[in-house]
Design a protein around this motif. Structure first.
Motif, PDB file in Angstrom:
ATOM      1  N   CYS A 186       9.324  15.126  -4.366  1.00 23.57           N
ATOM      2  CA  CYS A 186       8.730  14.422  -5.247  1.00 23.57           C
ATOM      3  C   CYS A 186       9.305  12.909  -4.995  1.00 23.57           C
ATOM      4  CB  CYS A 186       9.196  14.817  -6.805  1.00 23.57           C
ATOM      5  SG  CYS A 186       8.488  16.474  -7.118  1.00 23.57           S
TER       6      CYS A 186
ATOM      7  N   GLU B 183       3.109   7.819 -13.303  1.00 21.21           N
ATOM      8  CA  GLU B 183       1.793   8.735 -13.363  1.00 21.21           C
ATOM      9  C   GLU B 183       2.325   9.803 -14.108  1.00 21.21           C
ATOM     10  OE1 GLU B 183       0.508   9.367  -9.170  1.00 21.21           O
ATOM     11  OE2 GLU B 183       1.393   7.563  -8.610  1.00 21.21           O
TER      12      GLU B 183
ATOM     13  N   ARG C 173       0.343  13.251 -13.270  1.00 15.83           N
ATOM     14  CA  ARG C 173       0.961  13.930 -12.143  1.00 15.83           C
ATOM     15  C   ARG C 173       2.305  14.557 -12.471  1.00 15.83           C
ATOM     16  NH1 ARG C 173       0.351  11.233  -6.284  1.00 15.83           N
ATOM     17  NH2 ARG C 173      -1.503  11.889  -6.665  1.00 15.83           N
TER      18      ARG C 173
ATOM     19  N   LEU D 190       6.913   9.866  -5.443  1.00 11.40           N
ATOM     20  CA  LEU D 190       6.333  10.263  -6.631  1.00 11.40           C
ATOM     21  C   LEU D 190       6.459   8.838  -7.862  1.00 11.40           C
ATOM     22  CD1 LEU D 190       4.259  12.013  -8.473  1.00 11.40           C
ATOM     23  CD2 LEU D 190       6.338  13.093  -9.330  1.00 11.40           C
TER      24      LEU D 190
END
Length: 155
Positions: free
Chosen positions: A11, A18, A21, A14
């Motif tokens: 992750c 978001e 998500r 990431l």
């Protein structure tokens, strides 16, 4: 299904903004039924799973320079101080440095190779014979000469 396996969930890239998500990943983490290793720049709080965390800090400037030098290998000296500039402008992880170094090495081969008459970049063994010859007794009268051993790069 994965009871005898460990799953790695990366992750690092990431975006924390978001939400959908992040929620999907959080639900996945809560429901997966196997040991799980999560790499993340931010700590992830899980409600139902036992959690062990490790803080891995970014390498220091000196460590980054060493990683660059090792990753670039024999082309590192050609950067003449530019590695220090890279380190001072960017704080990269070891993985990012190694990835960038691989691209640099690949580009260096593409750029330098065709510039020589032999079509490739020289390696230390390519000049070893010339050096050995110049040091031999037969060449004792060769003195104060510039002898280029470049594979024809300047042709």
């Amino acid at each position: 299904m994965l009871s005898d396996r460990v799953l790695l969930l990366d992750c690092d890239e990431l975006e924390t903004m978001e939400a959908s998500r992040n929620n999907a990943i959080s639900r996945f983490i809560e429901t997966i039924n196997c040991p799980l290793i999560i790499t993340s720049r931010d700590r992830r709080r899980q409600r139902q799973r036992p959690l062990i965390t490790f803080d891995v800090h970014q390498p220091t400037s000196e460590e980054q320079q060493l990683i660059w030098q090792n990753a670039l290998g024999n082309i590192a000296p050609s950067f003449q101080g530019h590695v220090e500039t890279l380190v001072s402008h960017f704080s990269l992880s070891p993985t990012d440095i190694q990835t960038a170094s691989l691209r640099v090495k690949s580009l260096a081969k593409k750029i330098e190779g065709p510039q020589t008459a032999l079509g490739r970049v020289g390696v230390p063994d390519d000049i070893g014979g010339v050096i050995a010859s110049l040091l031999s007794e037969e060449n004792r009268w060769v003195n104060a000469q510039r002898i280029e051993v470049s594979g024809g790069q300047s042709l």
